[in-house]
Design a protein around this motif. Structure first.
Motif, mmCIF file in Angstrom:
data_model
loop_
_atom_site.group_PDB
_atom_site.id
_atom_site.type_symbol
_atom_site.label_atom_id
_atom_site.label_comp_id
_atom_site.label_asym_id
_atom_site.label_seq_id
_atom_site.Cartn_x
_atom_site.Cartn_y
_atom_site.Cartn_z
ATOM 1 N N ILE A 569 19.465 35.481 -34.554
ATOM 2 C CA ILE A 569 19.098 35.308 -33.150
ATOM 3 C C ILE A 569 20.293 34.728 -32.410
ATOM 4 N N LEU A 570 20.589 35.287 -31.239
ATOM 5 C CA LEU A 570 21.801 34.923 -30.520
ATOM 6 C C LEU A 570 21.825 33.436 -30.148
ATOM 7 N N PHE A 571 20.798 32.981 -29.453
ATOM 8 C CA PHE A 571 20.734 31.579 -29.018
ATOM 9 C C PHE A 571 19.363 31.002 -29.392
ATOM 10 N N PRO A 572 19.183 30.621 -30.646
ATOM 11 C CA PRO A 572 17.874 30.117 -31.075
ATOM 12 C C PRO A 572 17.679 28.640 -30.737
ATOM 13 N N MET A 573 16.411 28.239 -30.759
ATOM 14 C CA MET A 573 16.077 26.822 -30.661
ATOM 15 C C MET A 573 16.105 26.206 -32.052
ATOM 16 N N ASN A 574 16.076 24.882 -32.090
ATOM 17 C CA ASN A 574 15.974 24.212 -33.379
ATOM 18 C C ASN A 574 14.510 24.130 -33.801
ATOM 19 N N GLN A 575 14.237 23.473 -34.908
ATOM 20 C CA GLN A 575 12.883 23.439 -35.440
ATOM 21 C C GLN A 575 11.923 22.634 -34.571
ATOM 22 N N GLN A 576 12.469 21.832 -33.666
ATOM 23 C CA GLN A 576 11.636 21.065 -32.735
ATOM 24 C C GLN A 576 11.504 21.770 -31.387
ATOM 25 N N ALA A 577 11.831 23.076 -31.366
ATOM 26 C CA ALA A 577 11.747 23.898 -30.147
ATOM 27 C C ALA A 577 12.623 23.334 -29.033
ATOM 28 N N GLN A 578 13.831 22.896 -29.392
ATOM 29 C CA GLN A 578 14.792 22.391 -28.417
ATOM 30 C C GLN A 578 16.010 23.301 -28.396
ATOM 31 N N ASP A 579 16.520 23.560 -27.192
ATOM 32 C CA ASP A 579 17.780 24.273 -27.030
ATOM 33 C C ASP A 579 18.864 23.213 -26.879
ATOM 34 N N LEU A 580 19.594 22.958 -27.960
ATOM 35 C CA LEU A 580 20.581 21.877 -27.974
ATOM 36 C C LEU A 580 21.808 22.224 -27.146
ATOM 37 N N MET A 581 22.033 23.494 -26.885
ATOM 38 C CA MET A 581 23.200 23.909 -26.110
ATOM 39 C C MET A 581 22.942 23.756 -24.610
ATOM 40 N N MET A 582 21.771 24.201 -24.148
ATOM 41 C CA MET A 582 21.438 24.140 -22.729
ATOM 42 C C MET A 582 20.592 22.914 -22.379
ATOM 43 N N LEU A 583 20.295 22.096 -23.398
ATOM 44 C CA LEU A 583 19.539 20.852 -23.231
ATOM 45 C C LEU A 583 18.150 21.100 -22.629
ATOM 46 N N ALA A 584 17.455 22.047 -23.227
ATOM 47 C CA ALA A 584 16.080 22.339 -22.808
ATOM 48 C C ALA A 584 15.146 22.033 -23.982
ATOM 49 N N PRO A 585 13.911 21.573 -23.702
ATOM 50 C CA PRO A 585 13.359 21.290 -22.372
ATOM 51 C C PRO A 585 13.966 20.025 -21.770
ATOM 52 N N ALA A 586 13.907 19.950 -20.449
ATOM 53 C CA ALA A 586 14.496 18.805 -19.749
ATOM 54 C C ALA A 586 13.527 18.308 -18.688
ATOM 55 N N GLU A 587 13.712 17.067 -18.285
ATOM 56 C CA GLU A 587 12.911 16.516 -17.206
ATOM 57 C C GLU A 587 13.311 17.155 -15.876
ATOM 58 N N VAL A 588 12.363 17.225 -14.949
ATOM 59 C CA VAL A 588 12.662 17.691 -13.596
ATOM 60 C C VAL A 588 12.386 16.539 -12.632
ATOM 61 N N ASP A 589 13.000 16.614 -11.455
ATOM 62 C CA ASP A 589 12.844 15.502 -10.528
ATOM 63 C C ASP A 589 11.473 15.529 -9.859
ATOM 64 N N GLU A 590 11.150 14.410 -9.236
ATOM 65 C CA GLU A 590 9.823 14.237 -8.645
ATOM 66 C C GLU A 590 9.570 15.243 -7.529
ATOM 67 N N GLU A 591 10.617 15.613 -6.804
ATOM 68 C CA GLU A 591 10.454 16.576 -5.716
ATOM 69 C C GLU A 591 9.957 17.926 -6.239
ATOM 70 N N ALA A 592 10.536 18.359 -7.372
ATOM 71 C CA ALA A 592 10.104 19.630 -7.964
ATOM 72 C C ALA A 592 8.650 19.546 -8.418
ATOM 73 N N LEU A 593 8.262 18.405 -8.980
ATOM 74 C CA LEU A 593 6.870 18.235 -9.400
ATOM 75 C C LEU A 593 5.932 18.247 -8.205
ATOM 76 N N ASN A 594 6.341 17.602 -7.111
ATOM 77 C CA ASN A 594 5.503 17.574 -5.916
ATOM 78 C C ASN A 594 5.279 18.968 -5.352
ATOM 79 N N GLU A 595 6.320 19.807 -5.399
ATOM 80 C CA GLU A 595 6.183 21.189 -4.909
ATOM 81 C C GLU A 595 5.136 21.963 -5.700
ATOM 82 N N LEU A 596 4.983 21.578 -6.976
ATOM 83 C CA LEU A 596 4.036 22.267 -7.849
ATOM 84 C C LEU A 596 2.701 21.538 -7.929
#
Length: 605
Positions: A569-596
């Protein structure tokens, strides 16, 4: 495996796998990464690498300016070189390289990109920790073996597309944002900004959509489909997302699906491997027989060992082995795993298998009997043989098809665990004794799966396979049979113990679908809420249809002879379902949460 591609621009007149003796005395331009540098006598050698291969470049000691430039560059820096192609001396030819009979005498060099100190090497196949490899995956995929795996993946997908088109299948794309569906795993949910409090789901599979394509009047559909499941990683399963060859066909029964997919798989495995491949038609094994003979619905047919159920033998009154009797009387079973030609094995062979079962399988252990001929009769010896009368030993030997010099191991447990132990022991014993056939791909179909199963924790009746499958016997079986006895038109394709795909003939009659879901605890309203689009379509005339979806990642893993799916697989996640290269999943700011219209509530430790 590397495709040739003629390049001619300001960076390169040839690629790094293209030059041959016929190019001698030509002035050429190459560009690529410095794979490695080494000094030898009066020259400096650079192995220049690009996607296609490697060319050895030579800088003579007299070229001081060039030497100074190169000496200040780290490996993996990107350079452009101009020079003359010369033949190598006969004693310096490198037969392992396609360009090994020539080299480039460098006359000019340009730095295109400098490399910092590397966190991991690219040259060589050093075994670095997965965390480092995934964080710097862009470096990892420069390595030769992994680079070849990704090229192999691309080639396999291209070949599959060609075969599917030639077989009359149309490639279509189904939605990525859809509704949640009970496919057997957790959904990835996407909050809707325009509809606060509501969520899309990423599709676990294009199941409903491909059935709707059949309702739409198309005859043969396929897609190299991305699928998203929030489930734990395994060696043969990547967390988060995976790709499958999604197929659906109208006006077909089970055999029609088999006849369509077998030539595809056969062609792919013959083209991209030198191994022997099962001849068509592939062997068919019922789910019941597979569990009884192999302890699993994913049998590796390269292993000749078949297991047998010996519960009746151990429950006999004359048998004094109370440990097994107690478990059998509580609903457990005893399964025997033959081990042929083990008479010369040391005691440690048996002790090690027993310890392995306790440690790796969390089993009570593996009892065993060694059979030898005595006065023309087979007689058992070993720790538990003395508790088993000769008449029962004879029955065990006949049932397990044992001969003199063979042994048999016993797994005893309740429920599914006994089959898991026996299946793992079968694989372990086959491997330890060198019984597993090498250089072969052995396919089989597993058919006649149970439609339902009982949840061991809740006692509730659940779907055991795909909930959209047609039950064998239709509505009559749903109305009259014990749900646990109903079989579905469901099937798996298995290769060398790896399940490549599940498939089914679909339930296309609304009345039968409502009843099937009712047995699994869903009322009519719930079915309409979850699958209203498909149910509605089925009220306007839909053909009988069925399909299958072989996993692309697993196919490539088998053909690349890799044990871990992340290696293909070209860009796989690790066993904890984390993308260590792109640092995902990541937190989002409060403004983005408010929009949703979302609010994050921290969980308590």
């Amino acid at each position: 495996m590397f495709f040739e591609f003629k390049v001619m621009n300001k960076y390169r007149s040839h690629n790094c796998n293209e030059l041959r003796e016929s190019d001698t005395e030509k002035k050429v331009t190459l560009a690529g990464w410095i794979n490695r540098k080494r000094e030898h006598g009066n020259v400096l050698f650079i192995d220049l690498r690009d996607h296609y291969g490697i060319t050895q470049c030579v800088i003579e000691k007299s070229e001081e300016d060039l030497l100074n430039v190169v000496n200040n560059l780290r490996v993996e820096s990107v350079i452009k070189v101009i020079g003359k192609v010369i033949k190598r001396a006969s004693d310096t030819i490198n037969e392992s390289l396609d360009t090994g009979k020539v080299e480039l005498l460098v006359e000019a060099l340009e730095i295109l990109s400098r490399a910092n100190e590397l966190p991991m090497p690219v040259f060589g196949e050093n075994d670095y920790p997965e965390e480092i490899r995934l964080k710097y995956r862009f470096l990892d995929i420069r390595r030769s073996e992994l680079h070849k795996n990704i090229i192999l993946r691309s080639s396999i997908i291209s070949h599959i597309r060609q075969l599917m088109s030639e077989a009359g299948f149309l490639e279509m794309q189904t939605p990525i944002l859809t509704a949640s569906s009970p496919e057997g795993a957790r959904d990835y949910l996407v909050p809707s900004r325009l509809h606060p409090g509501k969520f899309y789901a990423l599709p676990q599979a294009p199941q409903q959509f491909k059935q709707l394509i059949m309702a739409g009047g198309f005859d043969r559909y396929f897609q190299i489909a991305p699928c998203f499941r929030d489930e734990d990683a395994r060696a043969d399963r990547s967390p988060g997302e995976f790709y499958q060859l999604d197929i659906e066909m109208a006006f077909v029964d089970q055999e029609d699906v088999f006849n369509a997919i077998e030539p595809i798989l056969y062609s792919v495995f013959k083209k991209f491997s030198k191994f022997d491949v099962s001849e068509m038609p592939f062997k068919k094994i019922t789910y019941k027989d597979s569990m009884e003979q192999y302890g699993t619905d994913k049998p590796d047919l390269r292993n000749p060992i078949t297991i047998c159920n010996l519960s009746n033998e151990f429950v006999e009154e004359d048998v004094e082995f109370s440990a097994f009797k107690k478990i059998i009387n509580e609903g457990g079973e005893v399964l025997g795993i033959p081990a042929p030609n083990t008479h010369n094995q040391p005691r440690s062979f048996y002790d090690n298998l027993n310890s392995w079962a306790k440690k790796d399988l969390n089993a009570a252990g593996l009892g065993y009997i060694i059979f030898e001929e005595n006065d023309g009769k087979l007689r058992g010896k070993g720790p538990i043989a003395k508790f088993i009368p000769e008449a029962i030993q004879d029955r065990i030997a006949i049932k397990a098809k044992l001969k003199s010099g063979d042994s048999i191991f016993f797994a005893c447990a309740k429920g599914k665990m006994v089959y898991d132990i026996a299946a793992a022991a079968r694989n372990k014993i086959g491997d330890e004794l060198g019984l597993i056939e090498k250089n072969k791909f052995k396919f089989c179909w597993i058919v006649d799966f149970p439609m339902y199963e009982k949840n061991p924790e809740t006692g509730k009746i659940d779907f055991s396979h795909n909930p959209f499958s047609m039950p064998q016997g239709g509505l009559e079986s749903l109305n009259e049979m014990d749900p646990l006895d109903i079989l579905g038109y469901q099937y798996d394709i298995v290769c060398n113990g790896i399940e490549l795909s599940s498939g089914a003939i679909r339930n296309h009659i609304p009345e039968i679908m409502f009843k099937a879901f009712e047995i699994a605890g869903y009322n009519k309203q719930q079915v309409n809420e979850k699958f209203g689009g498909m149910i509605n379509a089925f009220t306007f005339g839909v053909p009988p249809h069925g399909g299958i979806a072989p996993g692309i990642d697993r196919i490539v893993m088998l053909l690349a002879q890799e044990k871990n799916i992340r290696e293909v697989i070209l860009f796989p996640m690790n066993q904890q379902a984390q993308d260590l290269m792109m640092l995902a999943p990541a937190e989002v700011d409060e403004e983005a949460l408010n929009e949703l219209s979302l609010k994050y509530i921290p969980t308590e430790d």
